[in-house]
Write an enzyme that holds these catalytic residues in place. Structure first.
Site: not given
Length: 387
Positions: A265, A365
């Site tokens: 999704k 990150y």
């Protein structure tokens, strides 16, 4: 894309040449010194060419705006070379379809279909021929309120968002100067409360559900799929799309299910990036279940569980759990019970369920997979369900 400096610096050459900008727009430079803007497009299955104007009479910015207007006509099924068609270039439906064609590459096919059908059903019948610059907020308010009146509160909210995006698109292309849809946000009815998926969150009740399901006269592949869903807590779509090629190291010490990003999704862009594949460390019972499913042989690209969309839900209903537990409910069961038992592992539990981090910087990150900790969680979960 071209720059003003590049256009200005274009030198005359013995042979004509083209300097391309974007989406078919280019500067044609002739040996005579003529520089003209042209747009390459397709209509009726054939490549066509539209002359927009000469440089420097028409600047790069003006050429792009002209190309956008031509694309609006093309998206509406009109030929931009037809003078009569030019009269339609600022009509709402023409602009809206151009916006749709410009954006659809960013969406899944299902979402794109939902967007255009919603406009064709609720907006175009009332605004199609209206010049976009003459549409007022009260007209849009009537549309969204009529949608709310039939009880489609969420649809009304989405229509307002789409109208907002269409008018923003038109403003940038100098087709209108204001966005009347922006004023509607405060006028919408409040969204309905979120309905939770029915889910059992008591481990003994979950074990009883599995016993009840196993006692049913049902296709073995559906019962196996139900068991595997319980052990992995994935979305039903990922389970039904699972292929044997996605299973790694099934007979080794650390079996893994690598769910392709395309089956998750995610946004269309993220679906296309294999870096967003979701990893499910398989517990020993989950691996044994897969080996049982493979006893009759398999093709690496064949589905592991060839079942219908409602097969597992129907199984739970037959077992007497209608309204109490649904296939998607295993995700709530997994999260609730493990968060109670492992309160310090909330982030890892969310990662195991492929929940996106709320911190966008972290999402961008933090690439840590924490596979060992996730494997411990799935093994703990399997022991709770089976012991």
């Amino acid at each position: 894309m071209l720059t003003n400096a590049a256009v200005k610096a274009a030198r005359i050459q013995p042979r004509a040449y083209k300097m391309f900008d974007e989406r078919g727009l280019f500067l044609f430079v002739a040996p005579s010194g003529l520089k003209s803007w042209r747009l390459k497009y397709r209509a009726g299955g054939k490549e066509q060419l539209l002359s927009l104007g000469r440089w420097p009479d028409m600047s790069l910015v003006e050429a792009r705006a002209g190309a956008d207007r031509a694309r609006s006509l093309i998206a509406a099924g009109l030929d931009p070379r037809d003078r009569e068609a030019a009269a339609h270039s600022d009509q709402f439906e023409t602009v809206a379809r151009a916006w749709f064609e410009d954006r659809r590459g960013r969406w899944s096919a299902e979402h794109a279909r939902d967007v255009i059908l919603s406009l064709e059903r609720d907006v175009f019948p009332l605004l199609a021929k209206n010049p976009i610059g003459g549409i007022e907020a009260v007209q849009l308010l009537e549309i969204v309120q009529s949608i709310e009146a039939r009880g489609a509160i969420e649809t009304a909210r989405r229509i307002r968002q789409r109208l907002d995006a269409i008018f923003s698109y038109a403003i940038v292309r100098e087709l209108c100067t204001t966005n009347p849809a922006a004023a509607l946000r405060a006028e919408l009815a409040p969204p309905p409360s979120v309905q939770r998926h029915p889910a059992l969150v008591d481990i003994e009740q979950l074990k009883a559900l599995q016993v009840a399901v196993d006692a049913l006269d049902a296709a073995p592949r559906v019962q196996l799929a139900s068991r595997f869903l319980a052990l992995t807590a994935v979305r039903i779509g990922a389970l039904r799309l699972a292929r044997w090629a996605e299973i790694e190291g099934l007979d080794g010490p650390a079996p893994l299910w690598r769910i392709p990003a395309a089956h998750m999704k995610l946004t269309r862009v993220r679906k296309a990036d294999a870096a967003n594949d979701h990893l499910i460390p398989l517990s020993l019972p989950a691996a044994e279940l897969l080996r049982a499913a493979a006893e009759n042989g398999y093709d690496t690209h064949s589905p592991i569980f060839p079942i219908g969309a409602g097969a597992i839900g129907d199984l739970y209903n037959r077992a007497g759990y209608a309204g109490r537990h649904v296939p998607h409910g295993w995700r709530a069961s997994f999260s609730t019970i493990l968060n109670e038992q492992c309160p310090t592992e909330k982030d890892v539990i969310d990662q195991a369920l492929a929940h996106a981090p709320t911190n966008k910087v972290e999402a961008a990150y933090n690439r840590a997979e924490h596979l060992a900790r996730r494997r411990d969680l799935f093994c703990r979960w399997a022991k709770l369900l089976i012991n």
